[in-house]
Scaffold this motif. Sequence first.
Motif, short mmCIF file in Angstrom:
data_model
loop_
_atom_site.label_atom_id
_atom_site.label_comp_id
_atom_site.label_asym_id
_atom_site.label_seq_id
_atom_site.Cartn_x
_atom_site.Cartn_y
_atom_site.Cartn_z
N HIS A 1 5.98 -2.57 6.99
CA HIS A 1 5.63 -2.24 5.62
C HIS A 1 4.76 -0.98 5.61
O HIS A 1 3.72 -0.94 6.27
N LEU A 2 5.20 0.03 4.88
CA LEU A 2 4.40 1.24 4.71
C LEU A 2 4.01 1.35 3.24
O LEU A 2 4.87 1.35 2.35
N LEU A 3 2.71 1.43 2.99
CA LEU A 3 2.18 1.54 1.64
C LEU A 3 1.36 2.81 1.50
O LEU A 3 0.46 3.06 2.30
N TYR A 4 1.68 3.62 0.49
CA TYR A 4 0.79 4.70 0.07
C TYR A 4 0.48 4.48 -1.41
O TYR A 4 1.38 4.52 -2.26
N ALA A 5 -0.79 4.20 -1.72
CA ALA A 5 -1.20 3.95 -3.10
C ALA A 5 -2.35 4.87 -3.46
O ALA A 5 -3.24 5.13 -2.64
N ASN A 6 -2.32 5.34 -4.70
CA ASN A 6 -3.34 6.28 -5.16
C ASN A 6 -3.75 5.88 -6.58
O ASN A 6 -3.23 4.93 -7.15
N GLY A 7 -4.68 6.64 -7.16
CA GLY A 7 -5.11 6.33 -8.52
C GLY A 7 -5.77 4.97 -8.59
O GLY A 7 -6.59 4.61 -7.74
N ASP A 8 -5.39 4.19 -9.61
CA ASP A 8 -5.93 2.84 -9.79
C ASP A 8 -4.93 1.77 -9.37
O ASP A 8 -5.05 0.60 -9.78
N ALA A 9 -3.96 2.13 -8.56
CA ALA A 9 -2.91 1.20 -8.20
C ALA A 9 -3.45 0.00 -7.42
O ALA A 9 -4.36 0.13 -6.60
N LYS A 10 -2.85 -1.14 -7.68
CA LYS A 10 -3.10 -2.36 -6.89
C LYS A 10 -1.73 -2.80 -6.38
O LYS A 10 -0.86 -3.18 -7.14
N ARG A 11 -1.58 -2.73 -5.06
CA ARG A 11 -0.23 -2.86 -4.51
C ARG A 11 -0.28 -3.40 -3.09
O ARG A 11 -1.24 -3.16 -2.36
N GLY A 12 0.75 -4.12 -2.69
CA GLY A 12 0.78 -4.58 -1.32
C GLY A 12 1.78 -5.69 -1.07
O GLY A 12 2.73 -5.89 -1.84
N THR A 13 1.54 -6.43 0.02
CA THR A 13 2.47 -7.44 0.52
C THR A 13 1.75 -8.75 0.74
O THR A 13 0.67 -8.79 1.33
N VAL A 14 2.38 -9.83 0.26
CA VAL A 14 1.94 -11.19 0.57
C VAL A 14 3.13 -11.88 1.23
O VAL A 14 4.23 -11.89 0.67
N SER A 15 2.93 -12.42 2.41
CA SER A 15 4.08 -13.00 3.12
C SER A 15 3.71 -14.26 3.89
O SER A 15 2.55 -14.46 4.27
N LYS A 16 4.72 -15.10 4.07
CA LYS A 16 4.63 -16.25 4.96
C LYS A 16 5.86 -16.24 5.85
O LYS A 16 7.00 -16.26 5.36
N ILE A 17 5.64 -16.17 7.15
CA ILE A 17 6.72 -16.28 8.12
C ILE A 17 6.63 -17.66 8.75
O ILE A 17 5.60 -18.01 9.36
N LEU A 18 7.67 -18.45 8.60
CA LEU A 18 7.67 -19.84 9.04
C LEU A 18 8.57 -19.98 10.26
O LEU A 18 9.81 -19.88 10.16
N HIS A 19 7.96 -20.20 11.41
CA HIS A 19 8.73 -20.47 12.64
C HIS A 19 9.06 -21.96 12.66
O HIS A 19 8.17 -22.80 12.85
N ILE A 20 10.33 -22.25 12.48
CA ILE A 20 10.78 -23.65 12.42
C ILE A 20 11.59 -24.02 13.66
O ILE A 20 11.43 -25.09 14.23
N GLY A 21 12.48 -23.10 14.08
CA GLY A 21 13.33 -23.39 15.23
C GLY A 21 12.72 -22.98 16.55
O GLY A 21 11.90 -22.05 16.63
N GLU A 22 13.12 -23.63 17.59
CA GLU A 22 12.64 -23.34 18.95
C GLU A 22 13.07 -21.95 19.38
O GLU A 22 14.18 -21.50 19.11
N GLY A 23 12.14 -21.23 20.05
CA GLY A 23 12.45 -19.93 20.60
C GLY A 23 12.56 -18.82 19.57
O GLY A 23 13.07 -17.73 19.88
N SER A 24 12.10 -19.03 18.37
CA SER A 24 12.16 -17.98 17.34
C SER A 24 11.06 -16.95 17.58
O SER A 24 10.02 -17.24 18.17
N THR A 25 11.30 -15.72 17.13
CA THR A 25 10.37 -14.63 17.39
C THR A 25 10.15 -13.81 16.11
O THR A 25 11.05 -13.69 15.27
N SER A 26 8.95 -13.23 15.98
CA SER A 26 8.67 -12.37 14.84
C SER A 26 7.71 -11.27 15.25
O SER A 26 6.85 -11.45 16.10
N ASN A 27 7.89 -10.12 14.59
CA ASN A 27 6.99 -8.98 14.79
C ASN A 27 6.79 -8.33 13.43
O ASN A 27 7.73 -7.83 12.84
N GLN A 28 5.57 -8.35 12.94
CA GLN A 28 5.27 -7.80 11.63
C GLN A 28 4.15 -6.78 11.74
O GLN A 28 3.11 -7.05 12.33
N GLN A 29 4.39 -5.60 11.18
CA GLN A 29 3.36 -4.57 11.19
C GLN A 29 3.30 -3.89 9.83
O GLN A 29 4.32 -3.70 9.16
N ALA A 30 2.08 -3.55 9.42
CA ALA A 30 1.88 -2.89 8.13
C ALA A 30 0.97 -1.69 8.32
O ALA A 30 -0.01 -1.75 9.06
#
Length: 414
Positions: A244-273
């Motif tokens: 996720h790349l965010l560039y905000a200026n002025g009076d902006a209110k902006r972004g990301t809300v997330s839930k990554i749910l690992h349910i299965g065996e051997g699952s993988t995730s990589n999240q960067q902002a």
Amino acid sequence: MKLKELKQSSASELIAAFGADTSACQSAEALAALGLPSKKQEAYRYAAIEAILDLELHPARQQRPAEILPAVQLIITDGVVTHAPANIKLGFSRSIPCDKDHFDPLYHLGHLASQGVWEIELSGEAHLHIIHRLTQPAALIPYRIAVHVTPNSQASVYEQFVDVGAAESLVLYGYDLFVGRDATLKMVKNHTLTQGSYRAVASHRFEVGNSAVLDMATFDFGDASALQLMQIALGSHAHVEASHLLYANGDAKRGTVSKILHIGEGSTSNQQAKNILGGQARGVFDALIRVAHTAKYTKAHQNTKAILLETGAYMASKPQLEIYIDELEASHGSTTGQLDDKQLFYLRSRGITETEARKMLIQAFANELIDAVEGEVIREILHSDFDEAFYGQTRVECIDTCHGCEEAILNEGV
């Protein structure tokens, strides 16, 4: 109407308010149980939710056309598909089952308020370019899109947004997206919002099947407020790559809300902002990775970085891990600061002005995520849109000085 008037409404009252039928019962019940969002809820604590709920809105006109015209892109105007490529399978359903356990009230409100769901099937090596056109002012524009990537497919989606007079509207859209077994979906969102435009809340549900891959990159630029929320469920040996790349200026209110749910065996995730904030802007990264008892041998990594360009800018960063097993590899981290004084000094010692040195460092920070996107044409558009948002170039100036990427994407698609 104002959405805040729906507070404390029962499920039946919510159904009546939107003229929905019984197929929307599950969404209405979930919304009634959660209640409308407020600052008391973690996901909306740092967003301008009160101002959104207080907007005076009229229902958008969403009449489906008698015929969907052929085009290179899938064009959605105020929530209605008007143009579509001939090589994709497209349908319209009154509703699809929502995820009753989704954490976001506006996910359920979007399902409830929408007149139906546009369903898209991607199979084989499918590539789709979606253009969201918003034209109606002071309107509530809700719509849902269901995307089904069939097993063993290799698909990609690029989406962008065009404002054609939708000032003071609320765009409440989102995906219910299903990546089939052994399939791969690469998804890029490019969303620039400027002051005086519409407000946007995008609330998504992603389900990644066994041994499937979701590679997602979101790019949010501008000085207007918006929020994206997503819940991602991973099956056995599934993988999600989210940047996720965010560039905000002025009076902006902006972004990301997330839930990554690992349910299965051997699952993988990589999240960067990566977040770049100027003026009085407020950035949000509220991200949870939850590893269930069933998800042995998970690998989960999460990291967020923010640069504050001015003293009035603020970053609300909350990476989180919630783990219920011992057999895993996990990490998370967060850093917030200003540009490195040593790097600035080095560049200035080489005869570069302070203004240009700051621009160079900011651009290098942003380019790491932009340059990771596959497809030269899309990368050029992202570079152009970031430059326009950051430097204040007009579209004409940008096209005059780039390589004609805007024309290329419109002529060729993804």
